[in-house]
Design an enzyme around this catalytic site. Structure first.
Site, mmCIF file in Angstrom:
data_model
loop_
_atom_site.group_PDB
_atom_site.id
_atom_site.type_symbol
_atom_site.label_atom_id
_atom_site.label_comp_id
_atom_site.label_asym_id
_atom_site.label_seq_id
_atom_site.Cartn_x
_atom_site.Cartn_y
_atom_site.Cartn_z
ATOM 1 N N HIS A 99 -56.746 34.281 30.209
ATOM 2 C CA HIS A 99 -56.380 34.395 28.794
ATOM 3 C C HIS A 99 -56.812 33.164 28.018
ATOM 4 C CE1 HIS A 99 -52.940 32.655 30.978
ATOM 5 N NE2 HIS A 99 -52.565 32.069 29.858
ATOM 6 N N ARG A 109 -49.541 28.971 14.206
ATOM 7 C CA ARG A 109 -48.947 29.931 15.148
ATOM 8 C C ARG A 109 -48.003 29.170 16.069
ATOM 9 N NH1 ARG A 109 -50.273 31.502 20.608
ATOM 10 N NH2 ARG A 109 -49.465 33.586 20.998
HETATM 11 O O1 LIG Z 1 -49.483 30.387 23.309
HETATM 12 C C1 LIG Z 1 -49.706 31.348 24.032
HETATM 13 O O2 LIG Z 1 -49.636 32.513 23.640
HETATM 14 C C2 LIG Z 1 -50.128 31.144 25.455
HETATM 15 C C3 LIG Z 1 -50.111 29.722 25.910
HETATM 16 C C4 LIG Z 1 -50.706 29.553 27.263
HETATM 17 O O3 LIG Z 1 -51.529 30.314 27.684
HETATM 18 C C5 LIG Z 1 -50.261 28.452 28.143
HETATM 19 O O4 LIG Z 1 -49.534 27.556 27.687
HETATM 20 O O5 LIG Z 1 -50.623 28.461 29.334
HETATM 21 FE FE LIG Z 2 -51.695 30.175 29.791
#
Ligand SMILES: O=C(O)CCC(=O)C(=O)O
Ligand SMILES: [Fe+2]
Length: 161
Positions: A99, A109
């Site tokens: 991701h 955000r």
């Molecule tokens: O902020 C998000 O939606 C995901 C954050 C993320 O992927 C992480 O901190 O590992």
């Molecule tokens: Fe993450």
């Protein structure tokens, strides 16, 4: 999940520790039009599971079937991401999700993230990876960053490549 993987209660207790959990609140400041930036680059989480609570802004994207898919914010809904530790424990039956986070041009955000880890000294047994503790996994990630500039992750523990 523990039932599906036929973990015995002692194993699940050590894999699914409550004491090592971590909550991280992240603010991704908006960026000016014409600028390109990532709030978080492509990665998988080193956790067992990560539970994400995102605001209405959006920006999280997951990689699925060779495509990047935006994760649409739904009020009062959590997103549960599979991490590298489940991947190892499940002998790759569950795959940790790649991701990334896109930064918004209009507004900041905010996301709240709860990471679930195994006990730091618990030995992760897997048919696909050499035995390791989360403590060793974390130390290896830190060393990779210092020496290579990026984290190799769970693939660095693979038995057969
Ligand atoms: O902020 C998000 O939606 C995901 C954050 C993320 O992927 C992480 O901190 O590992
Ligand atoms: Fe993450």
């Amino acid at each position: 999940m523990a039932k599906n993987l036929k973990l015995d209660p002692r194993q699940s207790e050590c894999y699914l520790a409550e004491s090592t959990g971590l909550i991280r609140a992240i603010r991704y400041p908006q960026i000016c039009k014409g600028k390109q930036a990532w709030g978080a680059g492509v990665h998988t989480d080193g956790s067992l599971l990560s539970i994400v609570c995102q605001d209405q802004v959006g920006g999280l994207e997951v990689y699925n079937h060779n495509k990047w898919l935006p994760v649409k914010p739904i009020p009062s809904t959590f997103i549960v991401n599979i991490g590298d530790m489940i991947k190892a424990i499940s002998n790759d039956e569950y795959v940790s999700v790649k991701h990334r986070v896109r930064v918004n041009k209009q507004e900041d955000r905010i996301s709240m993230n709860y990471f679930v880890f195994p006990d730091f000294d618990c030995i992760i047994q897997s048919s696909k990876y050499k035995p390791f503790t989360y403590k060793e996994f974390q130390a290896k990630g830190q060393k990779d960053l210092e020496t290579l500039g990026f984290v190799v992750g769970i693939e660095g523990f693979k038995l057969y490549k």
